[in-house]
Design an enzyme around this catalytic site. Structure first.
Site, PDB file in Angstrom:
ATOM      1  CB  SER A  64      11.459 -13.289  30.429  1.00  0.00           C
ATOM      2  OG  SER A  64      10.536 -12.239  30.561  1.00  0.00           O
ATOM      3  CB  SER A  96       6.347 -15.221  32.799  1.00  0.00           C
ATOM      4  OG  SER A  96       7.541 -15.916  32.511  1.00  0.00           O
ATOM      5  CG  ASP A 117       7.560 -17.695  29.804  1.00  0.00           C
ATOM      6  OD1 ASP A 117       8.557 -17.302  30.427  1.00  0.00           O
ATOM      7  OD2 ASP A 117       6.424 -17.752  30.291  1.00  0.00           O
TER       8      ASP A 117
END
Length: 350
Positions: free
Chosen positions: A234, A272, A274
């Site tokens: 992340s 991920s 983000d």
């Protein structure tokens, strides 16, 4: 980390064309403060980083804000209200995934101490806590971070130079197979003959090993890559500016952090998380505002491309600074991450 730590520019890694601020940090935006609490005892490689838009009572004097979720594999708190109301009213915390609830509770208590009417005579409070998973290098199951740790990071928040690398929330983070962490950068802009800044602070814990692209085109590959190989980490981007923007404009600027991540070789994989959150210190939203109609100023939309470029450049450099400032680390169960700084130093002309 301070002292002899070398950052991206010390290795000749220039990002973009806009000039950096005097500190090349998010704290180039006047009033912004950053504090860290770091835990490295035993199998712990973790911590808390606090970013304060100003040093006053944030609940009473909120700042305009907006968030952009680039990929939502995350467990952050407070972003829904930021999206709806367009403001931030507490310090912004960065920490590990399992400490989000602890940070939330700590910020509630912190706000109540300064505003005893919260939840009784006036509204409740919306803590903002963002996270990355440091479980490869740290014993995340220990859930060792406490409310006192969180409040210590808030109390430590200062204007001026920002410690970078394996500090605070960045202590146990990894990026592109290297040791990740906290990094920051800024850009200076001129508008109507006046000087302004846009600064980024990144919590870098993302990127597939071998995908990193440096500004000079090189692709560092960490030796003996272990652990998760996919794009499963992340990154949290906090952006601050002293340019007057409305929340819609702040969201557009926050979104351009993704351009900076893409320049580094990231593609925001399925696993991920983000997230970019941007705020401006140019205006206060008064909790106890008595007027029905208030005047505001905001940037001419035809000039916003300058901020888009600044956001992309500062994001790229902030992540590189996180990598360059972080030494190699061995953590839980002997898990380790090499340092990008070592890779760069080995390839410098003798």
């Amino acid at each position: 980390m301070t002292g002899t730590v070398r950052l991206a520019r010390d290795y000749g890694l220039a990002c973009g064309t806009l000039p950096a601020g005097a500190l090349n940090a998010i704290t180039d935006v006047p009033g912004v403060r950053v504090g860290h609490l770091t835990r490295t005892d035993g199998d712990l490689r973790t911590g808390v980083t606090a970013v304060l838009p100003h040093g006053g009572n944030l609940y009473r004097d909120k700042v305009p804000a907006a968030a952009d979720v680039i990929n939502g594999f995350g467990k952050s708190a407070g972003l829904i209200q930021v999206e709806e109301l367009g403001s931030v009213e507490t310090p912004i915390l960065l920490t590990n995934t399992f400490a989000v609830g602890t940070g939330f509770n700590a910020l509630v208590r912190h706000a109540i101490r300064g505003n005893p009417d919260i939840g009784r005579e006036t509204a409740t409070v919306n803590p903002v806590v963002c996270e990355c998973n440091d479980g490869y290098l740290s014993d995340i199951q220990a859930m060792a971070l406490t409310e006192a740790d969180t409040l210590e990071a808030v109390a430590a928040a200062l204007e001026g130079p920002v410690a970078q690398g394996s500090v605070g929330a960045g202590t146990g983070m990894s990026a592109f197979g290297f040791k990740g962490g906290i990094g920051t950068a800024s850009r200076r802009l001129a508008l109507d003959g006046e000087g302004f800044h846009l600064g980024v602070l990144a919590l870098a814990n993302f990127g597939r090993a071998g995908d990193l692209v440096l500004p000079d085109g090189r692709r560092p590959v960490p030796p003996d890559v272990r652990g998760p190989r996919g794009e499963r980490g992340s990154v949290i981007l906090l952006m601050a500016t002293d340019i007057p923007l409305e929340s819609r404009q702040l969201r557009r600027v926050a979104r351009r952090g993704g351009a900076g991540l893409a320049r580094l070789g990231a593609y925001w994989g399925h696993g991920s998380g983000d997230i970019a959150l941007a705020f401006t210190t140019a205006r206060r939203i008064r909790h106890d505002q008595a007027r029905d109609i208030v005047e505001t100023a905001c940037l001419n939309e035809n000039r916003i491309d300058r901020l888009f470029r600044a956001a992309a450049e500062a994001t790229q450099e902030a992540v590189l600074n996180a990598l360059c400032a972080s030494p190699a680390m061995t953590g839980r169960d002997g898990h380790g991450r090499p340092s990008l700084a070592d890779w760069l130093s080995e390839r410098e002309p003798s």
